[in-house]
Write a protein that holds these residues in place. Structure first.
Motif, mmCIF file in Angstrom:
data_model
loop_
_atom_site.group_PDB
_atom_site.id
_atom_site.type_symbol
_atom_site.label_atom_id
_atom_site.label_comp_id
_atom_site.label_asym_id
_atom_site.label_seq_id
_atom_site.Cartn_x
_atom_site.Cartn_y
_atom_site.Cartn_z
ATOM 1 N N ILE A 147 25.535 42.868 42.250
ATOM 2 C CA ILE A 147 25.814 42.147 41.191
ATOM 3 C C ILE A 147 25.280 42.574 39.999
ATOM 4 N N GLY A 148 23.924 43.164 39.852
ATOM 5 C CA GLY A 148 23.467 43.359 38.628
ATOM 6 C C GLY A 148 23.950 44.333 38.119
ATOM 7 N N ALA A 149 24.687 45.437 38.664
ATOM 8 C CA ALA A 149 25.645 46.472 38.114
ATOM 9 C C ALA A 149 26.833 45.911 37.654
ATOM 10 N N ARG A 150 27.395 44.791 38.223
ATOM 11 C CA ARG A 150 28.722 44.129 37.554
ATOM 12 C C ARG A 150 28.137 43.487 36.197
ATOM 13 N N LEU A 151 27.070 42.716 36.407
ATOM 14 C CA LEU A 151 26.584 42.185 34.964
ATOM 15 C C LEU A 151 26.348 42.989 34.016
ATOM 16 N N ILE A 152 25.858 44.544 34.171
ATOM 17 C CA ILE A 152 25.601 45.344 33.238
ATOM 18 C C ILE A 152 27.292 45.907 32.627
#
Length: 244
Positions: free
Chosen positions: A143-148
């Motif tokens: 999820i963090g990678a997608r937010l980045i």
């Protein structure tokens, strides 16, 4: 671990209630030693970004990020089990652990809702909380990678969680995985999702809510908002989540 409770509230749908505690949250972020100085600055900036702006604008931005498409779902077991019946059993098991440890769910959310899960971990001994976070580290990193990729400041919540879990290296591999990923929040992708048949779990009464109902109510409180005095509860091993 109070920083987990702060992260939980920042990850939840923005509300006027939480905005009243902005100063207290800023102090807790500044005093946290579980994350780096740079991460403390990032969380403070996110706090101000959300609650110094117009609340309705913050809510709209939140909805565009987390309420459209399953790839950004904040329900942990949706990333593990999808809409299968296995997810229902995993939630029943997790709810049982909450109940055994005296953690009451005073909210409209399912037990695998990540901010609610963080509220529970905030009341555990630090070592236990880190172990549970590590168990879902691959989901947090994804999820963090997608937010980045979407250039959202909300990514700082997830990178902070990976630091607390002792799994910061997971983010780099997930950034590679999501690079060039087809978005699932386009009108075409959302139309396709609506064509699918919803799954319910019968007597367990744990129907999966539709994506556009997720986190809609600004007054949908977390279990015990900003009550930072609860003593840790006893530990039970996590269930329903594969180890990272």
């Amino acid at each position: 671990m109070q920083i987990l409770q702060v992260i939980a509230h920042l990850m939840h749908y923005p509300s006027a209630e939480v905005s009243q505690h902005q100063t207290d949250m800023a102090m807790l972020i500044s005093e946290s030693r579980e994350i780096s100085p740079d991460q403390r600055a990032e969380l403070l900036a996110l706090l101000n970004e959300i609650y110094d702006a117009d609340l309705m604008d913050a809510q709209e931005e939140y909805g565009l990020l987390f309420d459209q498409g399953r790839s950004m779902s904040l329900h942990v077991f949706e990333h593990v089990h999808g809409e299968s019946r296995d997810r229902g059993q995993a939630m029943v098991d997790l709810m049982s652990i909450y109940e055994q440890n005296g953690f009451e769910m005073d909210s409209k959310e399912l037990p695998d809702y990540l901010p609610l899960f963080l509220e529970y971990l905030a009341r555990q001994p630090d070592l236990i909380a880190r172990e549970w976070l590590a168990d879902v580290g691959h989901i947090i990193a994804r999820i963090g990678a997608r937010l980045i990729e979407r250039e959202s400041s909300y990514n700082h919540l997830f990178t902070a969680l990976l630091t607390i879990a002792g799994k910061p290296e997971l983010l780099a591999s997930e950034l590679v995985e999501v690079a060039g990923e087809e978005p699932d929040n386009t009108p075409e992708a959302l139309d396709k999702e609506w064509e699918e048949v919803a799954v319910t779990w019968g007597a367990d009464n744990l129907s999966c809510p539709s994506m556009d109902n997720r986190n809609k109510a600004a007054d949908a409180n977390l279990s015990q908002p900003l009550n930072l005095t609860d003593a840790p509860q006893h530990y039970n091993p996590p269930v329903g989540v594969p180890a990272s």
